[in-house]
Structures are given as structure tokens and as C-alpha cells.
Write a protein that holds these residues in place. Structure first.
Motif, PDB file in Angstrom:
ATOM      1  N   VAL A  34       0.859  -1.185   0.000  1.00  5.41           N
ATOM      2  CA  VAL A  34       0.000   0.000   0.000  1.00  5.41           C
ATOM      3  C   VAL A  34       0.891   1.230   0.000  1.00  5.41           C
ATOM      4  CG1 VAL A  34      -1.754   1.313   1.250  1.00  5.41           C
ATOM      5  CG2 VAL A  34      -1.848  -1.185   1.227  1.00  5.41           C
ATOM      6  N   MET A  35       0.583   2.161  -0.870  1.00  2.60           N
ATOM      7  CA  MET A  35       1.322   3.409  -0.918  1.00  2.60           C
ATOM      8  C   MET A  35       0.479   4.539  -0.329  1.00  2.60           C
ATOM      9  SD  MET A  35       2.821   5.719  -4.017  1.00  2.60           S
ATOM     10  CE  MET A  35       1.358   6.744  -3.938  1.00  2.60           C
ATOM     11  N   GLU A  36       1.150   5.446   0.390  1.00  2.00           N
ATOM     12  CA  GLU A  36       0.508   6.639   0.923  1.00  2.00           C
ATOM     13  C   GLU A  36       1.342   7.843   0.525  1.00  2.00           C
ATOM     14  OE1 GLU A  36      -1.731   5.581   5.024  1.00  2.00           O
ATOM     15  OE2 GLU A  36       0.444   5.372   5.101  1.00  2.00           O
ATOM     16  N   THR A  37       0.658   8.899   0.155  1.00  2.00           N
ATOM     17  CA  THR A  37       1.334  10.143  -0.167  1.00  2.00           C
ATOM     18  C   THR A  37       0.422  11.293   0.229  1.00  2.00           C
ATOM     19  OG1 THR A  37       2.484  11.390  -1.899  1.00  2.00           O
ATOM     20  CG2 THR A  37       0.447  10.253  -2.540  1.00  2.00           C
ATOM     21  N   GLY A  38       1.021  12.452   0.480  1.00  3.22           N
ATOM     22  CA  GLY A  38       0.210  13.575   0.916  1.00  3.22           C
ATOM     23  C   GLY A  38       1.000  14.867   0.958  1.00  3.22           C
ATOM     24  N   GLY A  48       5.614  17.507   2.233  1.00  7.76           N
ATOM     25  CA  GLY A  48       5.072  16.449   1.388  1.00  7.76           C
ATOM     26  C   GLY A  48       5.758  15.139   1.729  1.00  7.76           C
ATOM     27  N   TYR A  49       5.088  14.031   1.479  1.00  3.15           N
ATOM     28  CA  TYR A  49       5.674  12.743   1.843  1.00  3.15           C
ATOM     29  C   TYR A  49       5.174  11.656   0.909  1.00  3.15           C
ATOM     30  CZ  TYR A  49       1.279  10.945   3.708  1.00  3.15           C
ATOM     31  OH  TYR A  49      -0.012  10.487   3.825  1.00  3.15           O
ATOM     32  N   VAL A  50       5.909  10.555   0.897  1.00  2.37           N
ATOM     33  CA  VAL A  50       5.491   9.338   0.222  1.00  2.37           C
ATOM     34  C   VAL A  50       5.990   8.167   1.046  1.00  2.37           C
ATOM     35  CG1 VAL A  50       7.558   9.294  -1.249  1.00  2.37           C
ATOM     36  CG2 VAL A  50       5.515   8.057  -1.957  1.00  2.37           C
ATOM     37  N   SER A  51       5.160   7.155   1.204  1.00  4.72           N
ATOM     38  CA  SER A  51       5.553   5.977   1.977  1.00  4.72           C
ATOM     39  C   SER A  51       4.983   4.732   1.319  1.00  4.72           C
ATOM     40  CB  SER A  51       5.070   6.070   3.431  1.00  4.72           C
ATOM     41  OG  SER A  51       3.665   6.034   3.495  1.00  4.72           O
ATOM     42  N   LEU A  52       5.645   3.605   1.579  1.00  2.00           N
ATOM     43  CA  LEU A  52       5.235   2.326   1.029  1.00  2.00           C
ATOM     44  C   LEU A  52       5.202   1.313   2.158  1.00  2.00           C
ATOM     45  CD1 LEU A  52       4.554   1.045  -1.749  1.00  2.00           C
ATOM     46  CD2 LEU A  52       6.944   0.289  -1.859  1.00  2.00           C
ATOM     47  N   ASN A  53       4.024   0.707   2.370  1.00  2.00           N
ATOM     48  CA  ASN A  53       3.834  -0.277   3.424  1.00  2.00           C
ATOM     49  C   ASN A  53       3.641  -1.654   2.794  1.00  2.00           C
ATOM     50  OD1 ASN A  53       3.805   1.873   5.310  1.00  2.00           O
ATOM     51  ND2 ASN A  53       1.628   2.218   4.895  1.00  2.00           N
ATOM     52  N   ASN A  54       4.559  -2.559   3.098  1.00  2.00           N
ATOM     53  CA  ASN A  54       4.539  -3.898   2.525  1.00  2.00           C
ATOM     54  C   ASN A  54       4.294  -4.924   3.620  1.00  2.00           C
ATOM     55  OD1 ASN A  54       5.725  -3.230  -0.340  1.00  2.00           O
ATOM     56  ND2 ASN A  54       7.074  -2.229   1.139  1.00  2.00           N
ATOM     57  N   ASN A  55       3.417  -5.881   3.310  1.00  2.00           N
ATOM     58  CA  ASN A  55       3.056  -6.903   4.291  1.00  2.00           C
ATOM     59  C   ASN A  55       3.042  -8.259   3.597  1.00  2.00           C
ATOM     60  OD1 ASN A  55       2.061  -8.459   6.328  1.00  2.00           O
ATOM     61  ND2 ASN A  55       0.253  -7.203   6.717  1.00  2.00           N
ATOM     62  N   TRP A  56       4.144  -9.014   3.791  1.00  3.11           N
ATOM     63  CA  TRP A  56       4.225 -10.350   3.229  1.00  3.11           C
ATOM     64  C   TRP A  56       3.939 -11.369   4.328  1.00  3.11           C
ATOM     65  CZ3 TRP A  56       8.293  -6.794   2.244  1.00  3.11           C
ATOM     66  CH2 TRP A  56       8.229  -6.211   0.980  1.00  3.11           C
ATOM     67  N   ASN A 102       7.965  -1.045   6.148  1.00  3.50           N
ATOM     68  CA  ASN A 102       7.378   0.279   5.990  1.00  3.50           C
ATOM     69  C   ASN A 102       8.517   1.269   5.764  1.00  3.50           C
ATOM     70  OD1 ASN A 102       4.956  -0.950   6.657  1.00  3.50           O
ATOM     71  ND2 ASN A 102       5.135  -0.424   8.820  1.00  3.50           N
ATOM     72  N   ILE A 103       8.531   1.919   4.615  1.00  2.00           N
ATOM     73  CA  ILE A 103       9.552   2.907   4.312  1.00  2.00           C
ATOM     74  C   ILE A 103       8.865   4.185   3.874  1.00  2.00           C
ATOM     75  CG2 ILE A 103      11.381   1.264   3.735  1.00  2.00           C
ATOM     76  CD1 ILE A 103      10.701   1.676   0.788  1.00  2.00           C
ATOM     77  N   GLY A 104       9.503   5.315   4.168  1.00  2.00           N
ATOM     78  CA  GLY A 104       8.905   6.580   3.790  1.00  2.00           C
ATOM     79  C   GLY A 104       9.929   7.692   3.739  1.00  2.00           C
ATOM     80  N   LEU A 105       9.577   8.753   3.066  1.00  2.00           N
ATOM     81  CA  LEU A 105      10.417   9.941   2.975  1.00  2.00           C
ATOM     82  C   LEU A 105       9.515  11.164   3.059  1.00  2.00           C
ATOM     83  CD1 LEU A 105      13.239  11.164   2.500  1.00  2.00           C
ATOM     84  CD2 LEU A 105      12.698  11.179   0.045  1.00  2.00           C
TER      85      LEU A 105
END
Length: 795
Positions: free
Chosen positions: A437-441, A482-490, A496-499
Motif C-alpha cells: 500500500v502506498m501513501e502520499t500527501g 510532502g511525503y510518500v511511503s510504502l507499506n509492505n506486508n508479506w 514500511n519505508i517513507g520519505l
């Protein structure tokens, strides 16, 4: 490749990868006459009884659960005092279940649905502490934080991982209050409304980079249809009595969920300080201070959720605090002795401070679901208004002897600080695959602080006394982020990584100065939380970078006096601080944990007490440390030892190293120490009907440092009980804090030309009595979680 190329590629993948497929469960609830049951409560449980989500039936008796992953579930439906549970169902596709039939003959005194999960739950970027079914439930939220794993409270300040840069949130909303008023708010709020405390040790990129770590107080949300409420009363006896009276109210309809709580607190606090300062050739000053603080506070919280339609939800949150006519009396007697020990003079001081504080924080959230696969847009608008007025009269008399270092005078000080905070943020959540799942804002915030002061009665002939007669300090700040993050669930891994990128523009203007203090800076704040679980073993690795901007009252360039020779003042040149933190955890069988951590800070803000030997004054001021290093190891256990005894124990051993510039000599000084912190929380559930709960807490702190101060060791032991009765609708509680009265602190500053110490004796030994009564439709206990993400700025 350029940084822009990588960012473009990330967004391209976002919109080209397919969405994942979750499932929908639908069903119907009827009574034994085949009539649909409207507003029946329907709860989805996992196969082992864990609460997943809840809803209510519509006007045709239908219910629906969206975004359900494959697995085995049970469904419980209830209405008034009747309940029915489905057989086990296996979900591998969209499902329409056969009707659930509520039998009118099935009368139950009480149906309680609770989550079957550990008291302490460890996740990749946070841990969650459930406070239900402990003796803490009848206390206030501040007492709960004192006992929350991973949280320390020293001198009424919150610490996480050794850092005092902690932000407090309620339901994901930052509490925009000064530290002292946060304590007033939380001591006036009942813990019975708290579902859990989230200690976020690696804040995701969607949160502001401001401050240190986060404490999110997750309040309960009414699941049962209809109305219920509660009243509570809490009495605390220390040296002086304290009292809190409050009420909670919850209402849930088909599309409206509303709750409010109000509390009134009348606090009387007593504190003693002893300051001993050796002014080299100017003698030894011993100041005995007694502080009596009396304050009445009104706290009110409002939470409203409105489901406009299947895609749109509107939420309103408001938190307000009013503390009028506060009064603080500082009584001081100062003996001035020669180096040989002879009494040269004695000063008698009375400092009367009256204050009025009003704060209100208001949030509006709008959530729009783009599809049924989890894609959504969230928009939040926030406004905080804070007004703090103070009037101070300080009388100083020489009752014996003579000194050239001070004079008899009456000081009059009036100050006012008004702060306006506004922010708006929009977030986009997009599932990329079933596992990602990606989040940005984007976020914008504007802050204005206007501080004014009028002072008179000072003797300008005394060296070191140079207050501002009158002045106005205006401070403006704009933040764009502003930000962008990527949440991975295997299956076994989570990543979870973000900047986050933030640009800050500040401007400070003192009307008596021709110069304008303006700064601008841009920073990047990465974060990462990685976890791997296999059988009974779990590994966690986390990293984050944070910023701590100066608090608004710490940059005001005005002097405020405690005694004629002791004052504190702001520092308009205070710089923002930065922190880089890395931690590695190993957890065995969910109960045993070992953590290695290291934290490097630059420009860390620390409140220093600095003596001026020439003028015989003590000045308290925030300064920027040169560097701060913090590293060590934690070992903890959180385990249900028996069916009635749950234990959380922690041993932390770390190295703390501060270096700072001494303002008198411009010399860099190093302050370092190894510190050991030990804590044990014991929770007991007693009696056959499990209606008696007990909590025993033990804390020990070896010597530690803060800036230029070294603190001696201290320890505390606390005990509390809670007993429920009247079918668990009522409860009483009894507690004793710091039973042996060993929680006082002694700090020293012995380096270069500094020779002073402070002994603080607060009301740490307290007797606490509480009562709570629930009424209305309380037959199903709520376990629904309210998940909001937003943050404001600091005061």
C-alpha cells in the motif's frame, strides 16, 4: 539517475499495478417471527475470538463487512439483551450468509465482547498497551501513561527512549497544549474511556517530522446502538487535596457516532525546592522555596463521525481546556553566607503569580473511498487557539544583614501570549498489490505567536537585573511538507519505508530591536521499519530522522522572575534540533525482548540553570547542546505468568553523553554517564468472578544527566486496586503512589565556575480514591477502534 527520476518511477508504478482483491461478507438479522431487526449490533470475530470490526444492520436488517481477507471467522449479532452467534465460516470469496435469528426468549443479563489479545502487543513501528481489565481503568490517563511500557515520567515530563521530545495525540490528533496543560487535561480525563495506548517508536512519514516520538491515546468508540454514559469522581490526597469530577456520554445511530466527555478538576499542588549556590568569592546562597499552586480546570472533548454515504465520512474533533483564575504562591527565604560560613544577610521573598489559560483545538476530517479495495483520500483541516495571561507581583525584603547583590523592591509583571495555529493536510492511500500500500500527501501549516510584557519596579542599579520595561515579540512560521511511503506486508516480512520533505520559513520581530530574526531551511526525513517473524522468533529494525523546533514560550526574549536573584528567560536564537535514531529488536515467543539502540542528536534543546558569579544570579534558559549521543540495551519480559498475574519488567542500560558551550567562558563542556533504569509492572485479576483488579508498580533510576545537570538516583513503588460491582456497571478504586516517598530528585551542576544544586520535593506520595458508574445501553462493551492520522504543531 536523478532523484526526480526515482520519484517519477515510483508514482508511475503506483497507478499501473493492479489492485488487490479482498472480500465482502453480507447477511441478514431476523427475530423469531421472521421480521428484520433494525440497528442490531453485528461483530466480526476471528476464528480464535479476536475482534476484527463491527457494524449495525440497516432498516431492512441487512449488514455488510467490506475488505475482509481470506480466513476463518465467526459473526455475533445482538439487540438489547439478546444475542446469537454464527457457526464458523471460511471466507475465500464474496459471501452471503444465511440469516441470523435472534430469539426473544434468549434473555441475558450482560453480553461482553472483549478482544483476546496480549496486554502488550509489539508491531514493526510501535507497541500497543491495552489498559482494559486492569486497576488502571478507574484512574486518569496521566496515571496510565506513567505505567505504559516504553514510557517514563520524570518531573512531570514524558520520555520515550530517553528523549523528552514526545508528542501526545488523542485518536491520532495532536494535543496542542503546553506541557503543563497537557498534564491538566490528562489528569482530568478518565482512563475508562481509553482502549489502548500506542507508543509509536518509528513514526510513519505521514506524521509531521516535528518533535520526537508519539503517544497515541486511542479512545473507545461506541459500538452498541443507542445511548450510554457514565459519571466518575476521583479524589487525590497529597500534602494538599485534589479533586476531579466528570461525565462521559456516547450515542450511536445508523450513520452517526457521537461522544463527549467533560471534567472539572480542582488541583492544589505543593512543592519544595532547595537551591544551594556557591558564588566563589561572593559567598554561599541557600534558597528555600515553597510553591503552592491552585488551579481549576474545565476540560471538554467532542468526537463526531457522520457517514454521509457509502463513500464519504465526515469527522469532527474538538478538545478544549479552560483554566481561569489560577494562583501560584512562591515563598522563599534566602540565606547569604560568607565562604567561612558566617551569615551575612537574609532575604524574604513572596512571588504571587495569577494566570488565565484558554486553549481549543478543532479538527475536521473528510474521508472519501475511491473504491472497495482500500483506496481513499483523506483531508484534514485543523485550528488551535491558545491564550495565556499572567500577572506577577514579586516582593523582596532584606530582613537581616546587608547585601549589595540585591535590594528591597516590589516587581510587577504582566504578560500575555496568544498563539494561532492552522494546518491543512490531504492524504492519498493506494493499494498497489495485495501486499503493498502506498501513501502520499501534502501539508501546509501557519503559526503566529504574539507575546507582550509590561514590567515595573526593578532596581536598575543592581547588576544582572536588566528586564524589558515593555515589549512585544511577534513570531511567524510557515511549514510546507510532502511525503510518500510504502507499506509492505508479506507472509513473514513487513517493511514500511517513507520519505518526508519539509520547508520551514520563520520570522521573529522584537519591537524594541531594529533587527529582524528570519530563517529558512529545507530538510528530508526518511524512516524505515522492518520486521521478520518465523514461528516464535521475531526481528525488528527501525530508523527515523526527526526535527524539534523551538517551543514558542522558549523563544520569547523576556525575563520572568522566581526570586529577585533567580529568573528564567527565553532564547530567540534557539535553533531547531535534529535526531537520527536506530534500533534493533529481537522478540522470542512474543513475551521476551532484547533491544539495541543508538541515537545521535544535533542542536538538542536543553533547559540549563547557569549561575553568574559576578552578579550572584541564577538564570534558567533553553540552549542548544553541541552534540548528544545516546546508546544502550533494553531487556524486557511481558508475560501472563498465571491465569490471574500478568507481568511487564524492563531493564535498560545506556550511555548518555551531552556536550554544550558554557556561556560564561565560551568553553565546550562534556557531561556523560552510564544509567540503569529498572521497572516492573504487575497486574492481577482476583476473585472468582474476576471483579477485583490490582496493579503493583516498581521503578528505579540510577544517576542520570540532562544537559549540564547530573541527577541522583531515585525509586518509587505504587499500588492500586479496582473493584467492580452492580453487574460491572459501577467500580471503585484505591491507590497509593510512591509508598515510601523516595521519588524526590537532587540535581547538581559542578564544572568550571559552576557550583550549584537543586533538591526538588514534589507531592509524589499520594492517596487516590475513585468511583465510576455506567448507565444507559451498556450491554455490549465496545472494542471498535478509531483510526485517525493527523498532527498539529507545538506550543
Amino acid at each position: 539517475m536523478s532523484k526526480d527520476f526515482h520519484l517519477t518511477l515510483l508514482f508511475f508504478l503506483t497507478f499501473t499495478l493492479a489492485f488487490s482483491q479482498d472480500f465482502i461478507i453480507k447477511g441478514l438479522v431476523k427475530d423469531d417471527k421472521q421480521n428484520p431487526v433494525v440497528l442490531a449490533n453485528v461483530i466480526l470475530l476471528s476464528g480464535d475470538g479476536e475482534f476484527i470490526k463491527g457494524t449495525v444492520t440497516n432498516d431492512q436488517g441487512f449488514y455488510e463487512f467490506e475488505d475482509v481477507t481470506s480466513g476463518t471467522y465467526n459473526i455475533v449479532a445482538s439487540f438489547i439483551a439478546n444475542t446469537v452467534e454464527s457457526s464458523s465460516i471460511s471466507v475465500t470469496e464474496n459471501s452471503v450468509l444465511k440469516p441470523l435469528i435472534l430469539q426473544s426468549a434468549q434473555e441475558l443479563d450482560e453480553v461482553v465482547v472483549t478482544q483476546k489479545k496480549p496486554v502488550l502487543e509489539q508491531l514493526a513501528d510501535r507497541h500497543i498497551f491495552s489498559v482494559e481489565n486492569t486497576a488502571l481503568s478507574d484512574g486518569d490517563i496521566w496515571d496510565v501513561l506513567k505505567r505504559t511500557p516504553g514510557v517514563m515520567v520524570m518531573n512531570n515530563r514524558l520520555y520515550i527512549n530517553g528523549s523528552p521530545n514526545v508528542n501526545v495525540m488523542i485518536n491520532g490528533k495532536l494535543v496542542n497544549l503546553p506541557e503543563s496543560d497537557i498534564i491538566n487535561l490528562l489528569t482530568g480525563s478518565s482512563a475508562s474511556n481509553v482502549e489502548a495506548i500506542e507508543v509509536i517508536t518509528s513514526p510513519p512519514a505521514k506524521y509531521s517530522a516535528e518533535g520526537g516520538l508519539l503517544i497515541n491515546i486511542k479512545m473507545k468508540k461506541n459500538l452498541v446502538a443507542g445511548y450510554n454514559g457514565a459519571v466518575f469522581n476521583r479524589y487525590t490526597q497529597g500534602v494538599l487535596p485534589k479533586h476531579t469530577l466528570g461525565t462521559d456520554h456516547f450515542f450511536k445511530g445508523k450513520k452517526i457516532d457521537f461522544s463527549t466527555n467533560y471534567s472539572f478538576s480542582h488541583n492544589r499542588n505543593w512543592t519544595r525546592y532547595t537551591d544551594i549556590t556557591t558564588y566563589l568569592e561572593n559567598g554561599i546562597w541557600t534558597a528555600e522555596q515553597k510553591i503552592i499552586d491552585k488551579k481549576k480546570s474545565h476540560n471538554i472533548n467532542l468526537f463526531l463521525d457522520v457517514q454521509l454515504n457509502e463513500k464519504n465520512t465526515l469527522s469532527v474533533t474538538s478538545t478544549s481546556n479552560l483554566s481561569p483564575n489560577g494562583n501560584t504562591d512562591y515563598f522563599s527565604i534566602t540565606d547569604i553566607n560568607t565562604i567561612d560560613g558566617d551569615l551575612a544577610a537574609r532575604l524574604d521573598g513572596l512571588n504571587v503569580l495569577k494566570d488565565d489559560t484558554y486553549n481549543t483545538s478543532n479538527y475536521i476530517d473528510w474521508v472519501y473511498k475511491l473504491n472497495d479495495k482500500g483506496a481513499e483520500i483523506t483531508t484534514n483541516v485543523h485550528y488551535t487557539y491558545n491564550d495565556s495571561k499572567q500577572n506577577q507581583v514579586l516582593n523582596n525584603n532584606i530582613v537581616q544583614g546587608f547585601t549589595e547583590r540585591t535590594s528591597e523592591n516590589t516587581l510587577n509583571i504582566a504578560s500575555d501570549q496568544i498563539i494561532n495555529l492552522f494546518s491543512a493536510q490531504t492524504d492519498l492511500t493506494l493499494p498497489l498489490t495485495k501486499q503493498s500500500v502506498m501513501e502520499t500527501g501534502f501539508r501546509v501549516a501557519t503559526i503566529n505567536s504574539e507575546a507582550s510584557i509590561i514590567q515595573s519596579g526593578f532596581d536598575d542599579s543592581v547588576n544582572g537585573i536588566s528586564p524589558t520595561g515593555s515589549g512585544l515579540f511577534d513570531y511567524d512560521e510557515q511549514i510546507y511538507a510532502g511525503y510518500v511511503s510504502l507499506n509492505n506486508n508479506w507472509e513473514s516480512w513487513k517493511l514500511n519505508i517513507g520519505l518526508r520533505a519539509e520547508y520551514t520559513d520563520t520570522e521573529g520581530n522584537l519591537d524594541m530591536s531594529a533587527s529582524l530574526n528570519a530563517t529558512s531551511y529545507f530538510n528530508l526525513f526518511p524512516n524505515m521499519a522492518l520486521s521478520f517473524k518465523k514461528e516464535k522468533n521475531a526481528f525488528y529494525l527501525k530508523y527515523y530522522r526527526r526535527i524539534t523546533r523551538p517551543r514558542y514560550n522558549s523563544i520569547n526574549p523576556f525575563q520572568f522572575y522566581l526570586t529577585a536573584n533567580s529568573f528564567y528567560e527565553g532564547n530567540p536564537n534557539l535553533k531547531p534540533a535534529y535526531s537520527d535514531y536506530v534500533q534493533f529488536d529481537y522478540v522470542y515467543d512474543r513475551d521476551y525482548k532484547v533491544a539495541l539502540f543508538v541515537n545521535r542528536k544535533s542542536n538538542e534543546q536543553a533547559q540549563q540553570i547557569i549561575q553568574d558569579n559576578e552578579t550572584s544570579t541564577l538564570r534558567t534558559q533553553f540552549i542548544n547542546l553541541e552534540t548528544n549521543y545516546f546508546y544502550g540495551i533494553d531487556a524486557s519480559v511481558s508475560k501472563e505468568l498465571t491465569s490471574y498475574w500478568y507481568l511487564y519488567a524492563l531493564v535498560s542500560h545506556y550511555r548518555d553523553k551531552d556536550s554544550f558551550t558554557d556561556p560564561n567562558t565560551n568553553t565546550i563542556v562534556e557531561n556523560a554517564i552510564w544509567t540503569t533504569f529498572i521497572r516492573a509492572n504487575n497486574y492481577f485479576t482476583l476473585l472468582k468472578d474476576e471483579s477485583l483488579f490490582a496493579d503493583v508498580t516498581c521503578t528505579y533510576f540510577s544517576p542520570y544527566i540532562r544537559g549540564n545537570s547530573k541527577f541522583e538516583s531515585y525509586s518509587k513503588v505504587g499500588l492500586s486496586f479496582r473493584k467492580t460491582f452492580w453487574n460491572k456497571d459501577a467500580s471503585i478504586s484505591l491507590g497509593i503512589e510512591d509508598i515510601f516517598n523516595t521519588g524526590n530528585t537532587l540535581s547538581t551542576r559542578n564544572y568550571l565556575d559552576q557550583r550549584n544544586s537543586t533538591s526538588a520535593r514534589l507531592e509524589s506520595r499520594l492517596l487516590i480514591l475513585g468511583f465510576r458508574y455506567k448507565f444507559g445501553n451498556t450491554k455490549i462493551r465496545d472494542n471498535s477502534k478509531k483510526k485517525n492520522t493527523d498532527e498539529g504543531k507545538r506550543l
